[in-house]
Design a protein around this motif. Sequence first.
Motif, PDB file in Angstrom:
ATOM      1  N   TYR A  97       0.836  -1.198   0.000  1.00 45.71           N
ATOM      2  CA  TYR A  97       0.000   0.000   0.000  1.00 45.71           C
ATOM      3  C   TYR A  97       0.872   1.250   0.000  1.00 45.71           C
ATOM      4  CZ  TYR A  97      -3.117  -3.616   1.691  1.00 45.71           C
ATOM      5  OH  TYR A  97      -3.818  -4.784   1.831  1.00 45.71           O
ATOM      6  N   VAL A  98       0.555   2.186  -0.897  1.00 47.09           N
ATOM      7  CA  VAL A  98       1.215   3.487  -0.949  1.00 47.09           C
ATOM      8  C   VAL A  98       0.118   4.543  -0.871  1.00 47.09           C
ATOM      9  CG1 VAL A  98       2.655   5.027  -2.323  1.00 47.09           C
ATOM     10  CG2 VAL A  98       3.124   2.584  -2.326  1.00 47.09           C
ATOM     11  N   ASP A  99       0.264   5.501   0.044  1.00 49.56           N
ATOM     12  CA  ASP A  99      -0.784   6.502   0.248  1.00 49.56           C
ATOM     13  C   ASP A  99      -1.014   7.393  -0.965  1.00 49.56           C
ATOM     14  OD1 ASP A  99      -1.432   5.628   2.750  1.00 49.56           O
ATOM     15  OD2 ASP A  99      -0.277   7.157   3.815  1.00 49.56           O
ATOM     16  N   ASP A 100       0.047   8.023  -1.471  1.00 50.55           N
ATOM     17  CA  ASP A 100      -0.101   8.956  -2.583  1.00 50.55           C
ATOM     18  C   ASP A 100       1.205   9.031  -3.367  1.00 50.55           C
ATOM     19  OD1 ASP A 100       1.425  10.274  -0.712  1.00 50.55           O
ATOM     20  OD2 ASP A 100       0.073  11.960  -0.451  1.00 50.55           O
ATOM     21  N   PHE A 101       1.214   9.899  -4.386  1.00 51.30           N
ATOM     22  CA  PHE A 101       2.390   9.979  -5.248  1.00 51.30           C
ATOM     23  C   PHE A 101       3.590  10.579  -4.524  1.00 51.30           C
ATOM     24  CE2 PHE A 101       5.021  11.768  -8.662  1.00 51.30           C
ATOM     25  CZ  PHE A 101       5.234  10.605  -9.385  1.00 51.30           C
ATOM     26  N   ILE A 102       3.347  11.503  -3.611  1.00 49.67           N
ATOM     27  CA  ILE A 102       4.456  12.087  -2.838  1.00 49.67           C
ATOM     28  C   ILE A 102       5.144  11.001  -2.022  1.00 49.67           C
ATOM     29  CG2 ILE A 102       5.056  13.767  -1.050  1.00 49.67           C
ATOM     30  CD1 ILE A 102       4.253  15.006  -3.726  1.00 49.67           C
ATOM     31  N   THR A 103       4.363  10.114  -1.443  1.00 49.99           N
ATOM     32  CA  THR A 103       4.942   8.987  -0.710  1.00 49.99           C
ATOM     33  C   THR A 103       5.740   8.097  -1.650  1.00 49.99           C
ATOM     34  OG1 THR A 103       3.046   9.045   0.803  1.00 49.99           O
ATOM     35  CG2 THR A 103       4.395   7.068   0.825  1.00 49.99           C
ATOM     36  N   ALA A 104       5.251   7.915  -2.869  1.00 48.96           N
ATOM     37  CA  ALA A 104       5.980   7.106  -3.848  1.00 48.96           C
ATOM     38  C   ALA A 104       7.316   7.755  -4.210  1.00 48.96           C
ATOM     39  CB  ALA A 104       5.133   6.905  -5.099  1.00 48.96           C
ATOM     40  N   VAL A 105       7.341   9.074  -4.296  1.00 47.70           N
ATOM     41  CA  VAL A 105       8.609   9.779  -4.562  1.00 47.70           C
ATOM     42  C   VAL A 105       9.573   9.574  -3.399  1.00 47.70           C
ATOM     43  CG1 VAL A 105       9.663  12.046  -4.903  1.00 47.70           C
ATOM     44  CG2 VAL A 105       7.544  11.483  -6.093  1.00 47.70           C
ATOM     45  N   ILE A 106       9.056   9.679  -2.181  1.00 45.42           N
ATOM     46  CA  ILE A 106       9.895   9.465  -0.993  1.00 45.42           C
ATOM     47  C   ILE A 106      10.440   8.038  -0.973  1.00 45.42           C
ATOM     48  CG2 ILE A 106       9.866   9.344   1.535  1.00 45.42           C
ATOM     49  CD1 ILE A 106       7.777  11.656   1.418  1.00 45.42           C
ATOM     50  N   ILE A 107       9.599   7.083  -1.328  1.00 50.79           N
ATOM     51  CA  ILE A 107      10.033   5.677  -1.372  1.00 50.79           C
ATOM     52  C   ILE A 107      11.120   5.493  -2.424  1.00 50.79           C
ATOM     53  CG2 ILE A 107       9.298   3.327  -1.913  1.00 50.79           C
ATOM     54  CD1 ILE A 107       6.529   4.184  -0.771  1.00 50.79           C
ATOM     55  N   ALA A 108      10.934   6.107  -3.598  1.00 58.83           N
ATOM     56  CA  ALA A 108      11.928   5.973  -4.666  1.00 58.83           C
ATOM     57  C   ALA A 108      13.279   6.541  -4.231  1.00 58.83           C
ATOM     58  CB  ALA A 108      11.439   6.670  -5.927  1.00 58.83           C
ATOM     59  N   VAL A 109      13.254   7.695  -3.590  1.00 55.01           N
ATOM     60  CA  VAL A 109      14.506   8.296  -3.100  1.00 55.01           C
ATOM     61  C   VAL A 109      15.121   7.430  -2.010  1.00 55.01           C
ATOM     62  CG1 VAL A 109      15.462  10.294  -1.873  1.00 55.01           C
ATOM     63  CG2 VAL A 109      13.841  10.645  -3.746  1.00 55.01           C
TER      64      VAL A 109
END
Length: 115
Positions: free
Chosen positions: A25-37
């Motif tokens: 589960y990923v909350d939103d796209f900002i969280t996805a950016v944080i995960i990618a970094v």
Amino acid sequence: MNTLVKILLSSIAVVIASYLLPGVYVDDFITAVIIAVLLSLLNITVKPLLIILTIPITVFTLGLFLLVINGIIIMIASAIVSGFVVDGFFWALIFSLVLSLINALLADLTKEGQK
């Protein structure tokens, strides 16, 4: 600029993989950016250390233990980022495989667009 594009493509891959897998589960796209970094940073710092520490078992399993190391990296990221939830190690392992596949496909598409 190239690094920013890679981070954004990885973020898109994280979102796609989380939609495909019911245990991630990923909350939103900002969280996805944080995960990618964060995954990039963990792959630069922690992963080489884990590989060095587990050389004997990696050789014994003919490199398959590297998949376990990728799952551990995903679980570490899940523990750090609050908007990223992985239900267990199995889902982390599958997520790392799906994420790698999607990243490869997206990278291939961007290379085709540059020709």
